[in-house]
Enzyme design. Structure first.
Site, PDB file in Angstrom:
ATOM      1  CB  SER A   1      -0.921  -0.341   1.065  1.00  0.00           C
ATOM      2  OG  SER A   1       0.044  -0.066   2.284  1.00  0.00           O
TER       3      SER A   1
ATOM      4  CG  HIS B   1       4.345   0.947   7.675  1.00  0.00           C
ATOM      5  ND1 HIS B   1       3.824   0.860   7.185  1.00  0.00           N
ATOM      6  CD2 HIS B   1       4.229   3.024   7.730  1.00  0.00           C
ATOM      7  CE1 HIS B   1       3.482   1.327   5.855  1.00  0.00           C
ATOM      8  NE2 HIS B   1       3.521   2.612   6.642  1.00  0.00           N
TER       9      HIS B   1
ATOM     10  CB  CYS C   1       1.201  -4.186  10.876  1.00  0.00           C
ATOM     11  SG  CYS C   1       1.796  -1.808   9.334  1.00  0.00           S
TER      12      CYS C   1
ATOM     13  N   GLY D   1      -5.054   0.036   5.782  1.00  0.00           N
ATOM     14  CA  GLY D   1      -6.005  -0.954   7.338  1.00  0.00           C
ATOM     15  C   GLY D   1      -6.957  -0.451   7.730  1.00  0.00           C
TER      16      GLY D   1
HETATM   17  N1  DGL Z   1       1.105  -2.163   4.340  1.00  0.00           N
HETATM   18  C1  DGL Z   1       0.215  -2.051   5.732  1.00  0.00           C
HETATM   19  C2  DGL Z   1      -0.209  -3.560   5.926  1.00  0.00           C
HETATM   20  O1  DGL Z   1       0.842  -4.003   6.122  1.00  0.00           O
HETATM   21  C3  DGL Z   1       0.229  -0.956   6.611  1.00  0.00           C
HETATM   22  C4  DGL Z   1       0.036   0.430   5.869  1.00  0.00           C
HETATM   23  C5  DGL Z   1      -1.612   0.417   5.479  1.00  0.00           C
HETATM   24  O2  DGL Z   1      -2.408   0.369   6.279  1.00  0.00           O
HETATM   25  O3  DGL Z   1      -1.579   0.875   4.300  1.00  0.00           O
HETATM   26  O4  DGL Z   1      -1.003  -3.662   6.789  1.00  0.00           O
END
Ligand code: DGL
Length: 277
Positions: free
Chosen positions: A16, A196, A194, A48
């Site tokens: 994302s 991040h 996640c 998310g």
């Molecule tokens: N890439 C999303 C995840 O790993 C985190 C960031 C989002 O909420 O888009 O869940």
């Protein structure tokens, strides 16, 4: 030693936003000879907090873009998109191999703490779907799993506030209530569910202490990618230089600034190609 195959096509990696660069970094370290095309759907981040229907629609659009680049394997390097969209994408894109990050993350956690009590930190959508809980229990029926949505940690990582007083305080706000519950002393494993959250490993470690294992999906996902390419004889020869293309749907300047932190290298806005989906 990487051998047996000379497939010049790239691996496509989708997230994302910039968080999936933590996964890209591990893939690049493990498979330095592979061409990589990364797409961050920064225009629509965060996924998310969105509904499953929106996440599925966004994921389909992002993936259609990558497929146009004739990739040989797709990594859904976003936990939310993996939780919501992995199965439909695998069906729709077959025979293209499609690898998500939830199962590899669950495997890493179960290997670190068999029969353990896992606390999954993830986005709202991933927690709502119970994706990690299902994956962990399918691997280890004796495991216990709690899942906690920590949306603010996404924003902290995006801002680069990954250590110091603010990070410590917010991590504490999320974790203290869990640790205050009756069986909290039995939590033996924290899963960074996640993309991040690997950046916040230090404040999380400081808060929970050394006895608790902390795992993320990045390196186990890279191992799964290598195995999938090897099994299909799709590895590229390492002899000539591999390319890395970074694409985003918005904000090259921000992508470069934040993405550089995730990737651990200096990025400039001109390193990022902006694309329309
Ligand atoms: N890439 C999303 C995840 O790993 C985190 C960031 C989002 O909420 O888009 O869940």
């Amino acid at each position: 030693m990487i051998s047996s195959g000379h497939d010049e096509r790239a691996i496509g990696i989708f997230d994302s936003g910039v968080g999936g660069l933590t996964v890209l970094r591990e893939i690049r370290a493990r498979l330095p000879g592979e061409h990589l095309i990364y797409l961050g759907d920064t225009a629509r981040l965060p996924y998310g907090t969105k509904s499953p229907a929106s996440v599925l629609q966004y994921a389909r659009q992002a993936v259609s873009h990558l497929v146009l680049s004739d990739i040989k394997l797709l990594v859904v390097a976003c936990n939310t998109a993996s939780a919501v969209a992995l199965a439909p994408l695998q069906d729709e894109l077959a025979p293209l191999p499609v690898i998500g990050v939830v199962h590899p993350g669950a495997r890493a956690a179960v290997a670190a703490r068999p029969g353990g009590h896992h606390l999954v930190l993830a986005t709202e959508a991933t927690v709502r779907l119970g994706a990690y809980g299902k994956a962990i229990r399918s691997l280890d029926a004796s495991a216990q799993v709690d899942e906690l949505s920590c949306e603010l940690l996404v924003a902290l990582a995006e801002e680069g506030w990954t250590t110091g007083g603010v990070a410590d305080a917010i991590v504490g706000e999320y974790l203290q209530p869990v640790l205050d519950t009756d069986d909290s002393d039995k939590i033996s494993s924290i899963i960074l569910g996640c993309t991040h959250f690997p950046l916040l490993r230090t404040p999380i470690r400081n808060f929970v202490g050394d006895a608790v294992s902390i795992t993320d999906s990045a390196s186990t996902t890279a191992a799964v990618v290598e195995q999938a390419l090897r099994n299909r004889k799709l590895l590229r020869s390492e002899s000539s230089a591999a390319f890395l293309q970074l694409r985003a749907t918005d904000g090259a300047r921000r992508f470069a600034r934040v993405g550089g932190t995730f990737l651990g290298t200096d990025l400039q806005p001109h390193d990022i190609d902006l694309v329309d989906l």
